[in-house]
Design a protein around this motif. Structure first.
Motif, mmCIF file in Angstrom:
data_model
loop_
_atom_site.group_PDB
_atom_site.id
_atom_site.type_symbol
_atom_site.label_atom_id
_atom_site.label_comp_id
_atom_site.label_asym_id
_atom_site.label_seq_id
_atom_site.Cartn_x
_atom_site.Cartn_y
_atom_site.Cartn_z
ATOM 1 N N CYS A 22 4.387 -1.883 -4.306
ATOM 2 C CA CYS A 22 4.178 -2.222 -2.897
ATOM 3 C C CYS A 22 4.399 -3.723 -2.726
ATOM 4 O O CYS A 22 3.832 -4.527 -3.467
ATOM 5 N N VAL B 192 3.386 -5.570 -0.446
ATOM 6 C CA VAL B 192 2.248 -6.262 0.171
ATOM 7 C C VAL B 192 1.121 -6.440 -0.838
ATOM 8 O O VAL B 192 0.682 -7.553 -1.111
ATOM 9 N N CYS B 193 0.636 -5.320 -1.423
ATOM 10 C CA CYS B 193 -0.547 -5.409 -2.292
ATOM 11 C C CYS B 193 -0.198 -5.325 -3.777
ATOM 12 O O CYS B 193 -1.053 -5.554 -4.631
ATOM 13 N N CYS C 12 3.194 0.479 0.487
ATOM 14 C CA CYS C 12 2.419 1.666 0.115
ATOM 15 C C CYS C 12 1.668 2.239 1.321
ATOM 16 O O CYS C 12 1.601 1.624 2.381
ATOM 17 N N CYS D 132 -0.983 -0.001 3.000
ATOM 18 C CA CYS D 132 -0.528 -1.219 3.684
ATOM 19 C C CYS D 132 0.329 -0.917 4.907
ATOM 20 O O CYS D 132 0.478 -1.772 5.778
#
Ligand code: ZN
Length: 252
Positions: A155, A157-158, A180, A183
């Motif tokens: 992912c 973002v995370c 994901c 997110c």
């Protein structure tokens, strides 16, 4: 001081009535601007070889007025790309690779790996039956080498590892890769839904050895979607859209 190098012609435009401004990607200097004096007036001087995508041996002379520029003194043909130009779709695919180099690299910064990639990419687009898959393969290789490879496993973002059992994936152009399930709930206008089939194809293309893209087949709808996704992603990363990718969308 004369300088010899080989180079691939990325683009050319007329300057005044008789000169041509050429953008080359060279093995020794990286991307470089070159003036071909009298190239428009006399075709004899460079014998009609100054065609985009052609691979040439060059002899350059630095200009006095502009620190970064060169004059073209001699040019000879190393590899002709004339047969690409006989097929508009192959030509568009070849131009897409050239345009990505032209629009994203600074001048006078040698990039030997990208240089070899451009040469082999043009070889494949010139001769391979499934040059669409080859184009996507080389776009991924170029982006990887330039440090822009989208995040296709985690992912963006995370950082969580993506589970590829879902039917659909989301790709964020702004975040630079997949997003994901946790997110994707946050608002992001650049989120694109991607089919599982296309996600798997992209992942497979990225892992292939250079001789293998011929084994991959893209569905027509995935190819069209991919052209748009690559163009949006590249435009966001380098700040310029690739006209060649837009041009390629017209072919059935
Ligand atoms: Zn996440």
């Amino acid at each position: 001081m004369r300088l010899r190098t080989e180079g691939i012609l990325l683009n050319s435009s007329p300057v005044g009535e008789s000169d041509l401004l050429l953008i080359f990607f060279t093995d020794r200097l990286g991307k470089v601007q070159v003036i071909a004096k009298g190239a428009l007036r006399s075709h004899k001087r460079f014998m009609g070889i100054l065609l985009s995508l052609n691979h040439l041996e060059l002899e350059l002379i630095p200009t006095r007025v502009r620190e970064t520029g060169y004059f073209l003194n001699l040019a000879s043909l190393k590899k002709s790309r004339f047969s690409i130009s006989q097929n508009p779709e192959r030509l568009g695919a070849g131009y897409a690779l050239a345009e990505l180099i032209e629009k994203s690299l600074p001048e006078l910064s040698p990039e030997p790996i990208l240089y070899e990639l451009l040469e082999s990419g043009l070889d494949r687009i010139q001769s391979a039956r499934n040059f669409r898959e080859e184009l996507f393969y080389y776009l991924l290789r170029f982006l990887e080498q330039m440090g822009y490879l989208p995040s296709l496993d985690f992912c963006s973002v995370c950082g969580a590892k993506l589970k590829f059992e879902d039917a659909h994936y989301y790709f964020s152009v702004r975040k630079g890769g997949y997003v994901c399930g946790n997110c994707q709930r946050k608002p992001d206008k650049s989120l694109r839904e991607i089919s599982a089939g296309f996600a798997k194809t992209l992942k497979a293309l990225r892992r292939l050895a250079p001789s293998k893209p011929a084994q991959i087949r893209l569905l027509e709808k995935d190819y069209r979607f991919g052209l748009e996704l690559f163009n949006d992603f590249i435009a966001w990363q380098i700040g310029a859209s690739l006209k060649s990718l837009v041009f390629l969308k017209q072919f059935e």
